[in-house]
Design a protein around this motif. Structure first.
Motif, PDB file in Angstrom:
ATOM      1  N   ILE A 155      -9.641   7.684 -11.832  1.00 45.69           N
ATOM      2  CA  ILE A 155      -8.574   6.976 -12.538  1.00 45.69           C
ATOM      3  C   ILE A 155      -8.818   7.018 -14.047  1.00 45.69           C
ATOM      4  O   ILE A 155      -7.892   7.245 -14.841  1.00 45.69           O
ATOM      5  CB  ILE A 155      -8.476   5.530 -12.034  1.00 45.69           C
ATOM      6  CG1 ILE A 155      -8.009   5.526 -10.567  1.00 45.69           C
ATOM      7  CG2 ILE A 155      -7.498   4.716 -12.895  1.00 45.69           C
ATOM      8  CD1 ILE A 155      -8.148   4.186  -9.878  1.00 45.69           C
ATOM      9  N   ALA A 156     -10.091   6.835 -14.444  1.00 45.56           N
ATOM     10  CA  ALA A 156     -10.424   6.893 -15.868  1.00 45.56           C
ATOM     11  C   ALA A 156     -10.204   8.289 -16.438  1.00 45.56           C
ATOM     12  O   ALA A 156      -9.805   8.444 -17.600  1.00 45.56           O
ATOM     13  CB  ALA A 156     -11.882   6.465 -16.068  1.00 45.56           C
ATOM     14  N   GLU A 157     -10.441   9.332 -15.645  1.00 42.95           N
ATOM     15  CA  GLU A 157     -10.245  10.710 -16.096  1.00 42.95           C
ATOM     16  C   GLU A 157      -8.769  11.065 -16.228  1.00 42.95           C
ATOM     17  O   GLU A 157      -8.362  11.744 -17.167  1.00 42.95           O
ATOM     18  CB  GLU A 157     -10.921  11.680 -15.125  1.00 42.95           C
ATOM     19  CG  GLU A 157     -12.437  11.655 -15.171  1.00 42.95           C
ATOM     20  CD  GLU A 157     -13.053  12.549 -14.109  1.00 42.95           C
ATOM     21  OE1 GLU A 157     -12.361  12.846 -13.115  1.00 42.95           O
ATOM     22  OE2 GLU A 157     -14.207  12.941 -14.276  1.00 42.95           O
ATOM     23  N   MET A 158      -7.963  10.611 -15.267  1.00 47.05           N
ATOM     24  CA  MET A 158      -6.550  10.990 -15.245  1.00 47.05           C
ATOM     25  C   MET A 158      -5.781  10.460 -16.449  1.00 47.05           C
ATOM     26  O   MET A 158      -4.732  10.994 -16.811  1.00 47.05           O
ATOM     27  CB  MET A 158      -5.896  10.528 -13.941  1.00 47.05           C
ATOM     28  CG  MET A 158      -6.365  11.328 -12.732  1.00 47.05           C
ATOM     29  SD  MET A 158      -5.435  10.997 -11.201  1.00 47.05           S
ATOM     30  CE  MET A 158      -5.997   9.343 -10.791  1.00 47.05           C
ATOM     31  N   VAL A 159      -6.299   9.437 -17.095  1.00 39.59           N
ATOM     32  CA  VAL A 159      -5.670   8.898 -18.301  1.00 39.59           C
ATOM     33  C   VAL A 159      -5.557   9.968 -19.392  1.00 39.59           C
ATOM     34  O   VAL A 159      -4.655   9.929 -20.224  1.00 39.59           O
ATOM     35  CB  VAL A 159      -6.477   7.685 -18.822  1.00 39.59           C
ATOM     36  CG1 VAL A 159      -5.973   7.229 -20.181  1.00 39.59           C
ATOM     37  CG2 VAL A 159      -6.399   6.537 -17.829  1.00 39.59           C
ATOM     38  N   HIS A 160      -6.444  10.958 -19.345  1.00 43.72           N
ATOM     39  CA  HIS A 160      -6.516  11.963 -20.418  1.00 43.72           C
ATOM     40  C   HIS A 160      -5.688  13.214 -20.126  1.00 43.72           C
ATOM     41  O   HIS A 160      -5.819  14.214 -20.845  1.00 43.72           O
ATOM     42  CB  HIS A 160      -7.977  12.346 -20.646  1.00 43.72           C
ATOM     43  CG  HIS A 160      -8.829  11.208 -21.100  1.00 43.72           C
ATOM     44  ND1 HIS A 160      -8.899  10.808 -22.417  1.00 43.72           N
ATOM     45  CD2 HIS A 160      -9.619  10.345 -20.396  1.00 43.72           C
ATOM     46  CE1 HIS A 160      -9.710   9.768 -22.520  1.00 43.72           C
ATOM     47  NE2 HIS A 160     -10.155   9.465 -21.311  1.00 43.72           N
TER      48      HIS A 160
END
Length: 208
Positions: A155-160
């Motif tokens: 989820i933290a990666e998909m923000v980018h």
């Protein structure tokens, strides 16, 4: 002058199908061997089926830190307690031979490389969080706690995703593979690339 290869950055959360898409692309559509997956250095342990020099260059932490000190890495990062790095010399040599190189790295490594070299970047997304979790569980390799951690990191990666040039939603594998291949083919037809690859033809066509 030979056509210069393109450096592609491919990122995705774990379980989105990035590795499967790259493997299929290189197996089915690698005409004349003009595409290659970059082989990174890592300090993590070898997984079943992996080979040194094929999937990764497996090294000890001390050796990895020596390579950092020498400036041998185009980018490097620490992920889940292990180090990963990309050899600058190996990438530049492939590109000079007209080979397209794919870097399987996260958004942090992508930021580092964009500052140093021209790239085209692609982010692979899953069709839903539920499907992503199902794929992670289906691997049968990780505990419930590890999967929970991977979901949080995903989820933290998909923000980018919006830092990338292209986004592919991997819901239908064959469709996603078609889209990945289309990106590569379009890049090869870009004006600068064609001017390099078709120098003689263009001179003949435009001669007075």
């Amino acid at each position: 002058m030979a056509q210069q290869g393109t450096l592609y950055i491919i990122s995705s959360p774990s379980g989105a199908g990035k590795s499967s898409l790259l493997n299929a692309l290189l197996t089915k559509h690698n005409g004349a061997g003009k595409m290659q997956l970059s082989v990174s250095h890592t300090t993590r342990a070898t997984r079943p089926g992996e080979e040194h020099g094929v999937h990764y260059h497996f090294v000890q932490v001390e050796e990895f830190k020596e390579l950092i000190e020498r400036g041998d890495f185009l980018e490097w990062a620490e992920v889940f307690g292990n180090y990963y790095g990309t050899s600058r010399a190996a990438i530049e040599a492939c590109l000079a031979q007209g080979i397209d190189v794919f870097l399987d790295i996260d958004w942090q490594g992508a930021r580092q490389i964009r500052e140093l070299m021209p790239t085209k970047s692609i982010f692979i997304l899953p069709p839903s969080r539920e499907e992503l979790e199902r794929r992670l569980i289906g691997r049968g390799q990780d505990s419930v706690e590890v999967i929970k951690g991977r979901m949080e990191k995903a989820i933290a990666e998909m923000v980018h995703y919006d830092e990338y040039d292209y986004v592919i939603i991997n819901e239908d594998f064959e469709q996603a593979l078609f889209q990945l291949r289309a990106i590569i083919e379009c890049q090869r037809l870009e004006l600068r690339q064609q001017q390099q690859a078709q120098q003689n033809l263009l001179k003949q066509l435009l001669a007075e």
